[in-house]
Scaffold this motif. Structure first.
Motif, PDB file in Angstrom:
ATOM      1  N   SER A 171       2.613   2.990  -0.542  1.00 27.15           N
ATOM      2  CA  SER A 171       4.042   3.052  -0.855  1.00 27.15           C
ATOM      3  C   SER A 171       4.514   1.948  -1.788  1.00 27.15           C
ATOM      4  O   SER A 171       5.529   2.099  -2.473  1.00 27.15           O
ATOM      5  CB  SER A 171       4.857   2.974   0.446  1.00 27.15           C
ATOM      6  OG  SER A 171       4.496   4.008   1.327  1.00 27.15           O
ATOM      7  N   GLN A 198      11.553  -6.591   2.672  1.00 30.86           N
ATOM      8  CA  GLN A 198      10.343  -5.778   2.827  1.00 30.86           C
ATOM      9  C   GLN A 198      10.691  -4.293   2.807  1.00 30.86           C
ATOM     10  O   GLN A 198      10.039  -3.501   2.111  1.00 30.86           O
ATOM     11  CB  GLN A 198       9.645  -6.115   4.146  1.00 30.86           C
ATOM     12  CG  GLN A 198       8.951  -7.458   4.181  1.00 30.86           C
ATOM     13  CD  GLN A 198       8.208  -7.669   5.495  1.00 30.86           C
ATOM     14  OE1 GLN A 198       7.861  -6.708   6.181  1.00 30.86           O
ATOM     15  NE2 GLN A 198       7.951  -8.926   5.832  1.00 30.86           N
ATOM     16  N   ASP A 199      11.694  -3.926   3.571  1.00 31.45           N
ATOM     17  CA  ASP A 199      12.086  -2.516   3.646  1.00 31.45           C
ATOM     18  C   ASP A 199      12.582  -2.017   2.290  1.00 31.45           C
ATOM     19  O   ASP A 199      12.318  -0.871   1.896  1.00 31.45           O
ATOM     20  CB  ASP A 199      13.163  -2.325   4.709  1.00 31.45           C
ATOM     21  CG  ASP A 199      12.650  -2.603   6.119  1.00 31.45           C
ATOM     22  OD1 ASP A 199      11.420  -2.665   6.306  1.00 31.45           O
ATOM     23  OD2 ASP A 199      13.492  -2.773   7.023  1.00 31.45           O
ATOM     24  N   GLU A 259       9.608  -1.465  -0.031  1.00 27.44           N
ATOM     25  CA  GLU A 259       8.929  -0.224   0.332  1.00 27.44           C
ATOM     26  C   GLU A 259       9.714   0.994  -0.146  1.00 27.44           C
ATOM     27  O   GLU A 259       9.138   1.925  -0.721  1.00 27.44           O
ATOM     28  CB  GLU A 259       8.741  -0.174   1.840  1.00 27.44           C
ATOM     29  CG  GLU A 259       7.984   1.036   2.339  1.00 27.44           C
ATOM     30  CD  GLU A 259       7.770   1.006   3.833  1.00 27.44           C
ATOM     31  OE1 GLU A 259       6.730   1.511   4.279  1.00 27.44           O
ATOM     32  OE2 GLU A 259       8.644   0.485   4.558  1.00 27.44           O
ATOM     33  N   ARG A 297       4.309  -8.111  10.099  1.00 26.91           N
ATOM     34  CA  ARG A 297       5.137  -6.928   9.905  1.00 26.91           C
ATOM     35  C   ARG A 297       4.797  -6.236   8.595  1.00 26.91           C
ATOM     36  O   ARG A 297       4.652  -5.006   8.536  1.00 26.91           O
ATOM     37  CB  ARG A 297       6.618  -7.329   9.925  1.00 26.91           C
ATOM     38  CG  ARG A 297       7.605  -6.173   9.771  1.00 26.91           C
ATOM     39  CD  ARG A 297       9.037  -6.714   9.762  1.00 26.91           C
ATOM     40  NE  ARG A 297      10.039  -5.653   9.878  1.00 26.91           N
ATOM     41  CZ  ARG A 297      10.560  -4.999   8.860  1.00 26.91           C
ATOM     42  NH1 ARG A 297      10.170  -5.280   7.618  1.00 26.91           N
ATOM     43  NH2 ARG A 297      11.473  -4.065   9.049  1.00 26.91           N
ATOM     44  N   ARG A 303       1.599  -4.153   8.518  1.00 28.44           N
ATOM     45  CA  ARG A 303       1.631  -2.850   9.202  1.00 28.44           C
ATOM     46  C   ARG A 303       2.259  -1.756   8.342  1.00 28.44           C
ATOM     47  O   ARG A 303       2.214  -0.579   8.692  1.00 28.44           O
ATOM     48  CB  ARG A 303       2.403  -2.987  10.530  1.00 28.44           C
ATOM     49  CG  ARG A 303       1.695  -3.857  11.561  1.00 28.44           C
ATOM     50  CD  ARG A 303       2.326  -3.736  12.930  1.00 28.44           C
ATOM     51  NE  ARG A 303       3.671  -4.313  12.976  1.00 28.44           N
ATOM     52  CZ  ARG A 303       3.947  -5.579  13.296  1.00 28.44           C
ATOM     53  NH1 ARG A 303       2.954  -6.415  13.588  1.00 28.44           N
ATOM     54  NH2 ARG A 303       5.195  -6.004  13.331  1.00 28.44           N
ATOM     55  N   LYS A 304       2.845  -2.135   7.222  1.00 24.39           N
ATOM     56  CA  LYS A 304       3.412  -1.154   6.316  1.00 24.39           C
ATOM     57  C   LYS A 304       2.319  -0.555   5.436  1.00 24.39           C
ATOM     58  O   LYS A 304       1.196  -1.073   5.367  1.00 24.39           O
ATOM     59  CB  LYS A 304       4.497  -1.799   5.450  1.00 24.39           C
ATOM     60  CG  LYS A 304       5.785  -2.119   6.202  1.00 24.39           C
ATOM     61  CD  LYS A 304       6.823  -2.699   5.275  1.00 24.39           C
ATOM     62  CE  LYS A 304       8.167  -2.872   5.962  1.00 24.39           C
ATOM     63  NZ  LYS A 304       8.817  -1.573   6.262  1.00 24.39           N
ATOM     64  N   ASN A 305       2.688   0.519   4.748  1.00 22.16           N
ATOM     65  CA  ASN A 305       1.720   1.243   3.908  1.00 22.16           C
ATOM     66  C   ASN A 305       1.636   0.602   2.521  1.00 22.16           C
ATOM     67  O   ASN A 305       1.943   1.220   1.507  1.00 22.16           O
ATOM     68  CB  ASN A 305       2.144   2.717   3.803  1.00 22.16           C
ATOM     69  CG  ASN A 305       1.122   3.561   3.071  1.00 22.16           C
ATOM     70  OD1 ASN A 305      -0.086   3.337   3.192  1.00 22.16           O
ATOM     71  ND2 ASN A 305       1.596   4.521   2.296  1.00 22.16           N
TER      72      ASN A 305
END
Length: 323
Positions: free
Chosen positions: A23, A238-239, A242, A274, A277-279
């Motif tokens: 992502s 971070q979000d 992404e 954290r 663990r994201k893509n």
């Protein structure tokens, strides 16, 4: 200051599809200032254990002064060299931060490159410049082209970087930018507060015709101290990275209090866990930049793009007072 928009710069592809359905992309260039195995070993163990492959700058030569805190170990230290080679074997990239942590003549810089090649088996693909070395190329107020931008920069820095760097001046004893052109692919320049480095500098990697001895420049995101690093990689950022499908190249010094008594900073640890663990696509700097270059080619870069970058970086520098 507002971000660039792709509507303003239609010559830049608005979004990149990352490999393996990832992502977004994330990496780090770690400057070796003040670094020893004791100060950074735990951090690199953590990165490896959580799937991050990043870039670590080194000094291949001598010139250290253990009483000066800005200097760390160089590859002249056998144990530090052994550790650095182990990092390379584990998939970390080794980058260039100069021949040594003090100013180097042209001859010393050439010797440093030869030493780097001897130790690591290749020329450095990526580099960042050590702020106190007078052989830096296109540095100080020479980072800027507009007379107005240069004047503002010199006001902000009180003129201390005016005419202070000579590595791109032919005939000067510190000149070596022709060596950079032949041996280094990517050079770091502007730093921004945005975690999505590619949104802050959508042109990267770019070639600037006004600075011809650098093949490609890249930008980075602010993280030179632990406080700024964790602020930049906050949960919200971070979000956002992404969701935007962006790319982050963090600029940092892992020796600057990322650990205390061998224990990782708690906030850094939880944020990086954290992120892991994201893509995300977690690769070294040159691998990330090579991929961008393959996907869309070198972006058009001229006066308007240069002026836009300079304005955004000056705004960041005035706010944060850093590189």
């Amino acid at each position: 200051m507002a971000r660039f928009t792709f509507e303003d710069h239609p010559e830049v592809a608005p979004r990149i599809e990352w490999p393996e359905g990832k992502s977004f992309a994330f990496t780090i260039f770690d400057d070796p200032d003040y670094q020893t195995i004791k100060r950074a070993g735990v951090t690199y163990d953590f990165l490896r254990d959580h799937g991050f492959r990043t870039t670590k700058g080194v000094w291949p030569g001598h010139g250290t002064n253990p009483e000066n805190e800005q200097y760390g170990a160089t590859c002249a230290d056998p144990e530090y060299l052994k550790w650095t080679l182990t990092l390379q074997e584990r998939g970390f990239e080794i980058g260039w931060h100069g021949a040594q942590p003090v100013t180097s003549t042209r001859e010393q810089t050439i010797e440093g490159f030869e030493k780097f090649h001897q130790l690591f088996g290749h020329w450095p693909a990526t580099m960042s410049q050590h702020c106190d070395c007078s052989e830096n190329i296109y540095w100080g107020d020479s980072r800027l082209t507009s007379p107005g931008h240069r004047m503002l920069y010199n006001l902000v820095t009180r003129g201390r970087n005016h005419g202070a760097f000579h590595g791109d001046v032919p005939g000067h004893p510190l000149y070596w930018s022709d060596i950079c052109r032949d041996r280094v692919k990517y050079v770091r320049n502007f730093v921004f507060a945005d975690m999505n480095t590619l949104a802050a500098c959508p042109f990267m990697p770019y070639h600037d015709p006004a600075r011809p001895d650098v093949n490609y420049w890249y930008a980075s995101s602010e993280g030179h101290l632990i406080e700024t690093f964790v602020k930049t990689i906050s949960e919200r950022n971070q979000d956002k990275l992404e969701a935007e499908g962006g790319a982050c190249i963090m600029y940092t010094h892992f020796a600057y209090q990322f650990t205390k008594d061998g224990v990782l900073n708690r906030r850094f640890k939880e944020l990086m866990e954290r992120l892991s663990r994201k893509n995300g696509w977690f690769v070294p700097v040159s691998e990330l930049l090579d991929y961008i270059l393959r996907k869309r080619g070198a972006a058009k870069f001229g006066a308007s793009q240069r002026a836009a970058l300079e304005r955004r970086w000056l705004a960041h520098k005035i706010r944060f007072g850093v590189a």
